[in-house]
Every structure is written in structure tokens, then in C-alpha cells.
Design a protein around this motif. Sequence first.
Motif, PDB file in Angstrom:
ATOM      1  N   UNK C  42       0.808  -1.215   0.000  1.00 38.21           N
ATOM      2  CA  UNK C  42       0.000   0.000   0.000  1.00 38.21           C
ATOM      3  C   UNK C  42       0.844   1.270   0.000  1.00 38.21           C
ATOM      4  N   UNK C  43       1.984   1.224   0.680  1.00 33.84           N
ATOM      5  CA  UNK C  43       2.792   2.443   0.832  1.00 33.84           C
ATOM      6  C   UNK C  43       4.221   1.999   1.076  1.00 33.84           C
ATOM      7  N   UNK C  45       5.998   2.863   3.299  1.00 32.63           N
ATOM      8  CA  UNK C  45       6.183   2.675   4.738  1.00 32.63           C
ATOM      9  C   UNK C  45       5.714   1.294   5.183  1.00 32.63           C
ATOM     10  N   UNK C  46       5.097   0.524   4.290  1.00 39.11           N
ATOM     11  CA  UNK C  46       4.683  -0.836   4.635  1.00 39.11           C
ATOM     12  C   UNK C  46       5.861  -1.800   4.481  1.00 39.11           C
ATOM     13  N   UNK C  48       8.711  -3.571   5.453  1.00 41.90           N
ATOM     14  CA  UNK C  48       9.466  -3.898   6.655  1.00 41.90           C
ATOM     15  C   UNK C  48      10.876  -4.273   6.223  1.00 41.90           C
ATOM     16  N   UNK C  75      -0.677   8.756   1.816  1.00 39.99           N
ATOM     17  CA  UNK C  75      -1.013   8.776   3.239  1.00 39.99           C
ATOM     18  C   UNK C  75      -0.296   9.929   3.945  1.00 39.99           C
ATOM     19  N   UNK C  81       8.706   8.302   6.754  1.00 44.15           N
ATOM     20  CA  UNK C  81       9.129   7.257   7.697  1.00 44.15           C
ATOM     21  C   UNK C  81       9.939   6.201   6.962  1.00 44.15           C
ATOM     22  N   UNK C  85      13.756   4.690   7.774  1.00 40.76           N
ATOM     23  CA  UNK C  85      13.973   3.267   8.055  1.00 40.76           C
ATOM     24  C   UNK C  85      14.924   2.640   7.045  1.00 40.76           C
TER      25      UNK C  85
ATOM     26  N   UNK D 630      -6.624   4.043   7.465  1.00 37.44           N
ATOM     27  CA  UNK D 630      -6.675   4.052   6.000  1.00 37.44           C
ATOM     28  C   UNK D 630      -5.816   2.936   5.402  1.00 37.44           C
ATOM     29  N   UNK D 631      -5.116   2.197   6.247  1.00 37.74           N
ATOM     30  CA  UNK D 631      -4.389   1.027   5.758  1.00 37.74           C
ATOM     31  C   UNK D 631      -3.051   1.304   5.125  1.00 37.74           C
ATOM     32  N   UNK D 632      -2.292   2.299   5.608  1.00 36.75           N
ATOM     33  CA  UNK D 632      -0.988   2.573   4.995  1.00 36.75           C
ATOM     34  C   UNK D 632       0.067   1.591   5.463  1.00 36.75           C
ATOM     35  N   UNK D 633      -0.054   1.136   6.718  1.00 39.43           N
ATOM     36  CA  UNK D 633       0.901   0.151   7.217  1.00 39.43           C
ATOM     37  C   UNK D 633       2.103   0.743   7.936  1.00 39.43           C
ATOM     38  N   UNK D 634       2.127   2.062   8.130  1.00 40.56           N
ATOM     39  CA  UNK D 634       3.274   2.677   8.812  1.00 40.56           C
ATOM     40  C   UNK D 634       3.472   2.059  10.200  1.00 40.56           C
ATOM     41  N   UNK D 636       2.769  -0.940  11.212  1.00 40.93           N
ATOM     42  CA  UNK D 636       3.199  -2.346  11.239  1.00 40.93           C
ATOM     43  C   UNK D 636       4.710  -2.458  11.291  1.00 40.93           C
ATOM     44  N   UNK D 637       5.385  -1.519  10.641  1.00 39.63           N
ATOM     45  CA  UNK D 637       6.845  -1.609  10.591  1.00 39.63           C
ATOM     46  C   UNK D 637       7.461  -0.996  11.854  1.00 39.63           C
ATOM     47  N   UNK D 638       6.741  -0.058  12.442  1.00 35.43           N
ATOM     48  CA  UNK D 638       7.246   0.568  13.671  1.00 35.43           C
ATOM     49  C   UNK D 638       7.196  -0.394  14.841  1.00 35.43           C
ATOM     50  N   UNK D 645      -0.346  -5.676  12.534  1.00 35.83           N
ATOM     51  CA  UNK D 645      -0.279  -6.240  11.189  1.00 35.83           C
ATOM     52  C   UNK D 645      -1.368  -5.596  10.349  1.00 35.83           C
ATOM     53  N   UNK D 646      -1.230  -5.716   9.033  1.00 34.90           N
ATOM     54  CA  UNK D 646      -2.181  -5.072   8.137  1.00 34.90           C
ATOM     55  C   UNK D 646      -2.987  -6.139   7.403  1.00 34.90           C
ATOM     56  N   UNK D 649      -2.549  -7.077   3.513  1.00 34.12           N
ATOM     57  CA  UNK D 649      -1.118  -6.975   3.179  1.00 34.12           C
ATOM     58  C   UNK D 649      -0.330  -7.379   4.424  1.00 34.12           C
TER      59      UNK D 649
END
Lengths: 129, 320, 143, 663
Positions: C42-43, C45-46, C48, C75, C81, C85, D630-634, D636-638, D645-646, D649
Amino acid sequence: MKIDMNKRDSVIRMTGINPRTCMKCGKCSATCPSFDEMEYHPHQFISLVEAGRVDELMASESLYNCLACMACLERCPRGVEPAKFVEAVRNLKLREHGGNHLAPEAIPEMLDADLPQQAIVSAFRKYSK
Amino acid sequence: MQEMIKSKLAELLSTGAVTKVIGWKRGENFYDVSPAAFESVESLADFVYDDFCGANLSKFLVKEPGKESKVAVVLKPCDTFSLNQLIKENRVNRENIFVLGVPCEGKLSEEKMRVMGIVGLTGCKVEGDKVTVETLYGTETLDKNDVLLTKCATCHSKKHVIFDELIGETGEDSDVDRFVGVAELEAMSEDERYEFWRNELSRCIRCNACRNACPACTCEKCVFDNDASGVAAKSNANSFEENMFHIIRAYHVAGRCTDCGECSRVCPQHIPLHLLNRKFIKDINTFYGDFQAGADAESEHPLVHFTENDPEPSIVKEGK
Amino acid sequence: MQIEKKPLIVAFCCNWCSYAGADLAGTNRLNYPANVKIIRVPCSCRVNPLFILKAFQRGADGVIICGCHPGDCHYTTGNYYARRRITLLFSMLSYLGIEKNRVRLEWVSAAEGAKFAATMQSFAEEIAELGECKRLEDLRCKK
Amino acid sequence: MQRIGVFVCHCGTNIAGTVDVKTVAEMLGKEPGVVFSTDYQYMCSEAGQTLIQDAIKEHNLGGVVICSCSPRMHEQTFRKACAKAGLNPYMVEVANIREQCSWIHKDVAEGTEKAVILGRAAIAKVHLNAPLTAGESPVVKRALVIGGGIAGMQTALDIADAGFEVDIVEKNATIGGKMAQIDKTFPTLDCSACILTPKMVDCAQHEKINIYAYSEVEDVKGFVGNFSVAIRKKARYVDETKCTGCGICTEKCPVKNIPNEFNMGMDNRRSIYIPFAQAVPKIATIDPNTCNKLKTGKCGVCSKVCGAGAIDYTQKDEIIRREYGAIVVATGFNMIDMTKFDEFGYAQSKDVITSLEFERLTNAAGPTGGTLLRPSDGKHPHTIVFVQCCGSRSTTENGKPYCSKICCMYTAKHAMLTREKYPDTDVYVFYIDVRTPGKNFDEFYRRAVEQYGVHYVKGMVGKVAPRADGTLHVQASDLLAGEQLHIDADLVVLAGAIEPDKSARGLATKLTASMDTNDFFTEAHPKLRPVESPTAGVFLSGVCQGPKDIPETVAQAGAAASKVIGLLVKDKLTCNPCVAQSDELLCNGCSGCEHVCPYGAITYETKEFMQFDRSMKPRRVASVNPAVCQGCGACTVTCPSGAMDLKGFSNRQIMAEVDAICK
């Protein structure tokens, strides 16, 4: 009209300021108390340095007519600090005069018993870089 | 010093201000000082604070205290940074903790002495730069710098950043350049660095000591123990996993690591793990401005922040 | 039908800009090497850092992450971010002696089909020069 | 293991031209879990969709992989088709073998191999897909507008006209905002009050609009569709239901020397006051800081003279809690403090004024009754100097780095009006650049120069110094002539930079709406979503988002209203089901996710968890509001522990794709 980018870069290095941040508002020249004495006005210093036309500035009496009152530096809305540019060009001019006027080797010959220590030190400060 | 601390702790326990004290006590050998809990004034007889109290006690507070009880903890300056970080992450409830700050002039490494041939330690006295040790075989005088714990040799602060009461005086931030080791590695070629780290990390026996001692590693469930995480593993099957474990661990604590140096201190294989964490600290300082995790209880760490003018990752290629 | 295994490249593309940029490259028939395989997220920032390590473990030879240009994130802040990372991860990989050219972060907007293709082309060439990734491989995963 | 069906589309020859679709279908048919695999000319066609639907029923498929064009093109089409056949739409994955394969590769063998790999990745992902249901949340059909200036009023009127209730919260005693203080509007020069006051009356009389004047937002809870807002109604010490606005109290009050805010402090009001004649609501307000009765208990004149018995010295602040579906921020602006600029002498001379003060000086309802007189001695000024960009475009700490946008036009207006009314005056305008983009704007400015003879000088004023004779010495540069000018002025007008209202920062925190470094609210997308804030359900109107003039403000206000109407007209909001979710058992409570979430979708609560020794210990855990995420996932990685988790995805799904691609 001589363009000398090396001189431009030296001035920028000496001031640490990017002349492109100037938005040409003229507030520096509006503030300047010795505006009428100066051939080049504070805002022109910035423009000419940016254009690499430092030689013209170095040849001008304006360098010495600047009172270094720092009003332009104080008032500039963009932090360009024109007084520092004038100072930098002035330094460039001073340094140009064939480097050191006094060499350590030459000192012993000039010495006599009455010469105060302080005079030597101050001569070094004045005549060498 | 030890007696002053002990009497303060005894006062806390006897007045009921706290129900438990976390400190150190001596093990079987003189130099074998390890973390311990004390729940009565009598038990405090075993309490020790000497030159071998290297262990950082802040992590023990994560499981402590219960809802009502209050726990006292004895912290050296560097340990207070860890506690601050834990408070910031809501891992520790500040209200239930009494922090007794104690001064520290650097703790000693018995291992370093052993390498120098000094065994059978029975006593130790530090005077200025010199350490006088008594062993079963006689007395010897050593340079303190030679036998300091690695982490103490590059101590970044002797200032207590959080405490309820101090015994003695708190110190100042130090100006020791702790990034010398990192810079040395950065100056090497890629191949040399690869060789260096292969040599180091290949010794990892995955005992998890670094993870268990690290005050930043306090996850409810570690990703390496979580079958669903995709990286679960109990041992290193090959070189990739040796690398992976340490990269992930360093990354997980990036921005939160206070540089307490416990990872390297406890590693039985003497892997300089702090060099991984310090690389992140150095990068963060260089790229995003100076940041010291745990220096206060409010500021958030650099990985949950950004500025619009952060450098691009290409900076890694341009730099060393 | 088996083709000789070329260096393998995994590309993580954000849904809103870079994946759309990749689509545009396709619409404009801009060729880039077939060994680039795109994963949609999605972004940026997803992404990992773990996914990047995993890709290397499984035999990828290069990993590229693409996202919206800073300031354009769907977003609003995700790519900022991501940038921090990823920068730190890249620095750490290089510190461990992994060739620093094996990883890359690029900002590709939905309108930059040509940039997407050119970026993939140049990255694939760079990876081809480096050859197989030996320093972060898991032999169990190699067939 | 899922029972998966694979459908390979030819897309005519778009795919089949460079990808051997038969081979792809055959190869993918051998993948674990795949029970059906086929190819077809056009999967997106009616017949293609039927083919998929039939296969779902016939083979009892639990997951579907479609190898076709980009998911950005037809993912929704295929999801809907599968949903009709009874399959959860989120069990569908699309492998992009057109844009990212057939169209860019010429070699059939190469294209085919890549298509197979992309198909495998999609299959690997579908294995881990879980049926997702889009949640729904109800919508409260009422909007809140914060700020009652022209932006807030226009937004409120537009929403109310569409049939929805609107509350306006205004911190001052009357609505109207800055526009009420302005004399004339550029470029048409129509009277500001004449066009504004009818709108104020409309707001007051609209049955769907409710005005909370002299009130402020105390706190905001909830999320899009379901905000709960506490409004602090400050005590006026006047009973609103009784006060008729007759104004007798404001004439009899003995405390006379309070600077009148509405006239920029250039005249005085009483301690009990009505801001101006057309105020809405027209209710008197007692200023508690200056009222003798409230301060010392001695006075009570207003109470005695009030025929309606409306004065109530015991009134207290009141907190009202109301529910809203949407919130519009219209907090507006103020001029920055000019006293910080020593060079302009604002603090040294009464005759150095700001543009807004100048508006009041020329306004018929102003302190001078509309005659332009010097504040110091009430004499007619003959030489007037206007200075533009006072503090705008300045990177120093006193100024603002941005262009305030409106000053060029209003200065031209002021200069022109002065020359029209008083042809004997000399008017100078000092400018750095004259910026007049807008309909009829440049023509307006040129008229000031060409028709009205205003002296526009390119350059800046460096110094304004009051002289003993009461004139102002203005020292400025004329850059085009290369001269330094010295002007003896009677009046100097500073076009100060504008800045967002000070209350905006605190409000942004309450709303979890983001702001830029200048305290302007950030929009959800600078180009495509300019009136929405990134926080769902919060909309932006007027200067709180960035400097703008009245027509732009009104246009934006209408745009914000239409967005609000679009939201309120729905009975329920369908949420994107691909949202983050937190595993409480893994969550450490570190708040990292909360920090990076641009939407404020993550909140923390403390729950008790059983320990190894069976005792219970409280722990903070994150929970995600699916209506806001809104499902960006920021996040999940933090999350260090992987608790976050998302959906759609997930970590495992993406890693499965990586595995499949690298196999």
C-alpha cells in the motif's frame, strides 16, 4: 565585465551565506546610512558577487565607505547579511596585496635594542596574513 | 558507599515505602556479582555495591512491580538512561518505582584481568588510575584503564537522568569519542568489513544472552520466539541466520538503544555487539541530528519522526 | 522452458505512485529486464526491513523499494518514515560488508513511467555486474 | 489449504501476444492448492466473469487468482464478480501479467516464465488471505463548523441548505470575522458589510443553523461520522434569551476606556458591549476583566438600566456536549505583531498603522466615521506611504517565510481609494514584487498606477522615524532608479504578514489533524484533496489552510461543504477492510504506532493480562479504530514485537510473495 567564479566562491566561503537566498527587496539599501557615499549599494554587492563580478567591487571605493554599522545585516528579511559580503570582499582585496609584507627571516636585520616587543607583534598582525 | 546505600535501602524497606529492592549480591566468587532482589532488611546483609556491579538493573523493572507494591532499584548513571527509555515506552510505571541513584567511576572486568593472568581474585581496591587486586597468589597493582569493562571505557555520561534520591554526587556527560570503533570499521573496505563481521558473528552460539540482558529488548514476545513472525528460530542454522539475528536485533532497538553496552558485556563469545548498535546511533546522529535515547522521558525516538529534509538513502553510497 | 537463472531483483512498489508508474511503463511499452519482479504494497512505509532481508535469504540478488516522491505520499507522511527506516537499513547492510549497490530506494510518481523503466534497467545492470548475492544468502533456499 | 482457481486472461493479443497463456495456465495448475486453472480471451467480459463465477460454484473455490491486467484496472470488477458467486471479495488476487509483463517483454519464453512467477506469487498470497468484511459505522447527520468568519458562515449555509443541521462555534461575541472589519472588497470595491451582514442574518435565521457565539471547542472525541465534541460556552453574564440587543447598557456602563477590539483599539468601548451594530447574535457581553461589579461587587448599573432584566452576574461557563458526523475547521487568521519590527516604528508612532487599522479608519462605522484622519492629531494626511511584505517572505524569527497573498491587492485598493477620495494626497507603495494573479486583479492594480497616479516604487522601506514636527521620516530604496529615497510622510501603513489564529494549534491537537511548520492545517492531498484534512471527517475552510482572499475562501468553503454533504448524506460509512489490527497478546504498549499514524486511528487502553504465576498485571495495549485507519501500514513496521499487522497486506502474505518470486 570580468567574471571570476573562484573569487565568487571565496566570498561565499568566507561569508558562509548563499547569495541566492536574496529576494532583491532592497531593504538593505533602504537602511544603509552611507548609501549616497557608495558607488555600489549593499544589494548590489549581493547581486554582483552572485554573478561572479567581484573584481568590480574590489576596485570600488565602496569597500571603504561602508561603515560596517551592520544595519543591513540586522534588517535583511532573508538572513543574507550584506555587511558580511562587503567585509569578505574587503578581505579579498587586502589579501591580494602580494601576501605577506613581513617575513620572519627579515626581522633580525630590523631589530635594534630600543624596539619594543609589542611593535614587532603588532607589525606581524598588520603586515602578514 | 556500599554501607550508605544499604542503610538507605534498609530505611525504605523498614518503613514500608517499598516492598522490594533490586540490587546486586555476591555469587560464589568475589568478582561474581549479579543482580538480586531483597525483600527484607535482614536479607540486605548480602547487598553489594562494588567495582564489579556492571549489570544494568533497569530491565528487571519491566516485570515489577505488581499493582500496589513499590520497588526500589539501585541505578548507576548509565542505567538511568535505560530506565528513562523504558518509562517512555510505557514498559515501566514510574509511580511504583523508587530510584536510588549511585555514583559510578567505571566498573571492572574480571575477564580482562584473567586474560592478564590474574586469577583467584579475593579482593580489589581502586585508587585513582590504579587498581590493587588481591588474589590467592598475592597482590598486584594494575592500570584501571586496562581492566575497565569495555562499555565503561567509552562511558557517555556519568549524569543520572532520573532518580528519586542520590547517594553521593551525580556527574557530567563525558566527551569520550565512543564512535572510534565504528569509524575504524567504516574506514575499511566492504570486503574487510565483511570478513570482520563474518569472523565475529560466526562465533554466535545464539545463547540469547544479549537479548536477555538488553534493557531495550523487552517485547512481550520476541519475534524470534513467535512462529508467526517469519523469523522464528531457536538457533542459527547457517551464516545467514547469524547475520539476520543480529541485524534484526540491532534494528529493533535502533533509536531506543541507550548505548548501555550490556550486550557486549554479557556475550560469552566476546562479539562486539555494541558496534552494531553504535553504528545506528552514529547514523542517527549524523543523518537526523544528535539524539540520546533515554536522556529524557518525553522526546520520541528518531524512527517515529521525520523531517521533510531528511537525507536520501543514497547518502549511504556517497559516504563511507 | 527453463531459462538460465539471471540475477533476481525484487521491487517493492507503493500502490499509489510507483506501482501506477510501473503500469504506465507497461502502457507505454517501455522495456526493462524481466528479472525484475514487482510486489505491490500500500505504501513504501509498509516495507518492513525484514522483507528485504527475507528476499536476500530466498535468493534475490538485488532489492529496490519505490514510493511516492517526498511530500506526495497518498497517506501524507508514509514515505518520510520509509526514508528513515530504509536509510538506516542500507547503512547497516553496508556496515556489515554487504555490497551497498544491492539495495536502492527510488521515488517514482504515477506519471513517471519512463523513469520507472529507466530505473529498473539501470538497477538490473548494476546487479548483473555484481553477480549473485553471496554475502546474504541462505543455501537452504537455493535450488 | 485453500482450493484455488486460476484464470489466465489473453486480453485479446495484449497478453497472449508475448505470453504463452496456455502454458501459464498449465504450469499454475500444478501449484499446490490449485484445483482449477484455465485461460480465456477476455476475463473482464461478461462471459469471462460468468466463467469465473461458474468455476467458483462448480469447484467450490476458496480463493481466486486472476492473471490479467493491473489490479488498479480491474481488481474491483473481479472482486464484485466473485462476491456475486458467494466468494468473499478479498479472497481474490490479481497477478499483473499485462502492464508488468506482456507489454514490456518481447521474448515469449521470457514473458511466459515471468507470468508464471507472478502467478505463483499471487497464489502464495491467496493461500494466506482471509475473508474480510468491510465494517460499517453510522453517521450522525450534523456538522460542526469551528469559526464564524466568512469561511465558516459560507460552509455552514451550504451544508444547512442541503438539509443538514450545522452548529457554528465562534470564540468571539459575534460571528462575522475579519470580513466584518473590512471596508471595501477588491477588485470590485463593493462594500464589505453590505455583502457580509445579510449572510450573517441568514446564518442566524436558518432553521438548520445553530450558533454558539462566545464559545470554544473544549475537546473532541470519536472519529469520522461519530465525533463527540465538548463546547465551552463562556459566560456572557447576560441571559441570551432575555437580551434584546437594545444597547442601553452599553451606553450607561461607567467603565468607558476599554480599547475597542473591533476598531483595532483606535477608539473605546464600555465594559459591557456589543461588538458592532450588525453583530449576530446581537447580545451584550460583559468583559469580566474590566467590569466593576464582577471585580469589586460595586456597580450594577447595567442591571438597573436593563428593561429586559437580562443581566446575570452569576452566570458560569457552560459545557455542552454534542455529536457530529463531520467537523469543518475555519479558524482564520490574524496579522502578526508589528511591534517586533523596530525599523517600521509601529510602537513609536501612532501614525504608523497596520492595513487592518487603515480599513477601520476609512470605514463609515469606524472611529473617524470614515474620514481618513491621522490617529495622532486627527489631521488630514497629505503623504501616505504603504509598505508591503512587512514580515511576509521573511526567514528571520520575527517574520513568516510565506507570501501572505492578499496584501498586494488590498494595498492597491487602499492606495486607489485614498487617491479617489483625497486627490490632494501623495501615495507611495513600496513593493518587492506585485503579485496579482486572479480575475481582474492585475487590471485593478494597473488602474491604481495609471488612472489614480499611485507611486509604486520597487524597493523596501528600511527605516521609519518619527520627527519632532509630527511627520514620519521614511527612508527607502528605489531599486529601479538606484536611489535612496527620503520621504516625509504623514501616515505609514504596514501590510503585515498574516498568520493562522493562535487557537489553531491547540485545536489541531484535539482533532489529531496535522499542521505544517507555520501552523496552517495540512490538506489530505495538496492537489487532489485540498479541503480535506488527512484526518477522516475533518475538513478545512478558509485561511486556516493557507493564505487566501475572500472569493477563494468562499469557493473553498463551498467545496468543504460539498464534501461534508457527501459524507452526511450517507446513512452508514463503509470502511476499508484492509486496515491494521493489533494483537493484544504481543503488544508492548510502546506507543510507536500511535506516533506514526497520520490519522490518529490508534488508541491505547489498559487491560489486565495473566502472568506466568497466574497473577493479573495491567498492560497498555493498542487498538485500531477500523473506521479511521486508511491502511498505509506505517504502524506495522514501527512495531518491534510484530503485534501490529495489516489485513490484506499482512507480513506473512508479503513474505509469501517474496518466497514465491525467489523460488
